[in-house]
Design a protein around this motif. Structure first.
Motif, PDB file in Angstrom:
ATOM      1  N   UNK A  43      40.950  38.587  42.963  1.00  0.00           N
ATOM      2  CA  UNK A  43      42.312  38.036  42.885  1.00  0.00           C
ATOM      3  C   UNK A  43      42.969  38.339  41.540  1.00  0.00           C
ATOM      4  N   UNK A  44      42.179  38.289  40.469  1.00  0.00           N
ATOM      5  CA  UNK A  44      42.721  38.536  39.134  1.00  0.00           C
ATOM      6  C   UNK A  44      42.650  40.013  38.735  1.00  0.00           C
ATOM      7  N   UNK A  45      41.889  40.792  39.483  1.00  0.00           N
ATOM      8  CA  UNK A  45      41.759  42.214  39.177  1.00  0.00           C
ATOM      9  C   UNK A  45      40.902  42.488  37.952  1.00  0.00           C
ATOM     10  N   UNK A  46      39.976  41.565  37.675  1.00  0.00           N
ATOM     11  CA  UNK A  46      39.080  41.756  36.526  1.00  0.00           C
ATOM     12  C   UNK A  46      37.843  40.877  36.711  1.00  0.00           C
ATOM     13  N   UNK A  47      36.750  41.284  36.100  1.00  0.00           N
ATOM     14  CA  UNK A  47      35.515  40.499  36.218  1.00  0.00           C
ATOM     15  C   UNK A  47      35.507  39.298  35.291  1.00  0.00           C
ATOM     16  N   UNK A  48      36.236  39.381  34.219  1.00  0.00           N
ATOM     17  CA  UNK A  48      36.238  38.322  33.212  1.00  0.00           C
ATOM     18  C   UNK A  48      37.208  37.216  33.625  1.00  0.00           C
ATOM     19  N   UNK A  49      36.658  36.023  33.840  1.00  0.00           N
ATOM     20  CA  UNK A  49      37.451  34.914  34.373  1.00  0.00           C
ATOM     21  C   UNK A  49      37.734  33.840  33.334  1.00  0.00           C
TER      22      UNK A  49
END
Length: 151
Positions: free
Chosen positions: A67-73
């Motif tokens: 959903x965010x387009x990245x692994x880092x949340x």
């Protein structure tokens, strides 16, 4: 920005947990909230998928990353009806969430308070806050009824 409360997020996780029962999975639900909004919600699917890694927390974190387009949340909170075990707590650590909030304590495999606290291990290169016992009675009752029915 106020966004969704811990209680409201856990209510969604409880709905997810109940959905796991529909396909014979242990009723555990998880929700990821980022900047006050739900961006992912899942339930256990190990039986459904025949996959030992198809745990609610892992699946929700995967969906949140998409959903965010990245692994880092960073900026995200993982909510779970059951205290995350080593795999889900490890996934929370790896994804760099800010917080983990859970309902029922898992004295047999808990890795965020009970047996271990991966989020508060200063030897690791990331730490996250842990809040627990949010809607604990409801979360525990759902799991207890599942295990009572299995006997």
């Amino acid at each position: 920005m106020a966004g969704i409360s811990d209680d409201e997020a856990m209510a969604i996780a409880l709905d997810e947990a109940r959905a796991a029962l529909e396909h014979g999975d242990m009723p555990v639900g998880a929700v990821v909230v980022h900047e006050g909004k739900v961006i992912a919600q899942r339930h256990n699917e190990r039986e459904l998928a025949g996959d030992p890694t198809a745990l609610a927390g892992v699946l929700a974190l995967r969906d949140a990353a998409k959903a965010l387009g990245r692994w880092q949340l960073s900026g995200a909170t993982l909510y779970a009806t059951l205290e995350p075990g080593p795999m889900c707590a490890g996934a929370a650590f790896q994804s760099r969430v800010d917080r983990v909030v859970f309902g029922a304590v898992d004295p047999l495999a808990g890795a965020c308070a009970s047996l271990y606290n991966i989020g508060a291990d200063a030897r690791l290169d990331h730490e996250f806050d842990v809040e627990w016992r949010v809607r604990e009675d409801e979360c525990t009752a759902l799991l207890t009824s599942y295990f009572d029915a299995s006997e």
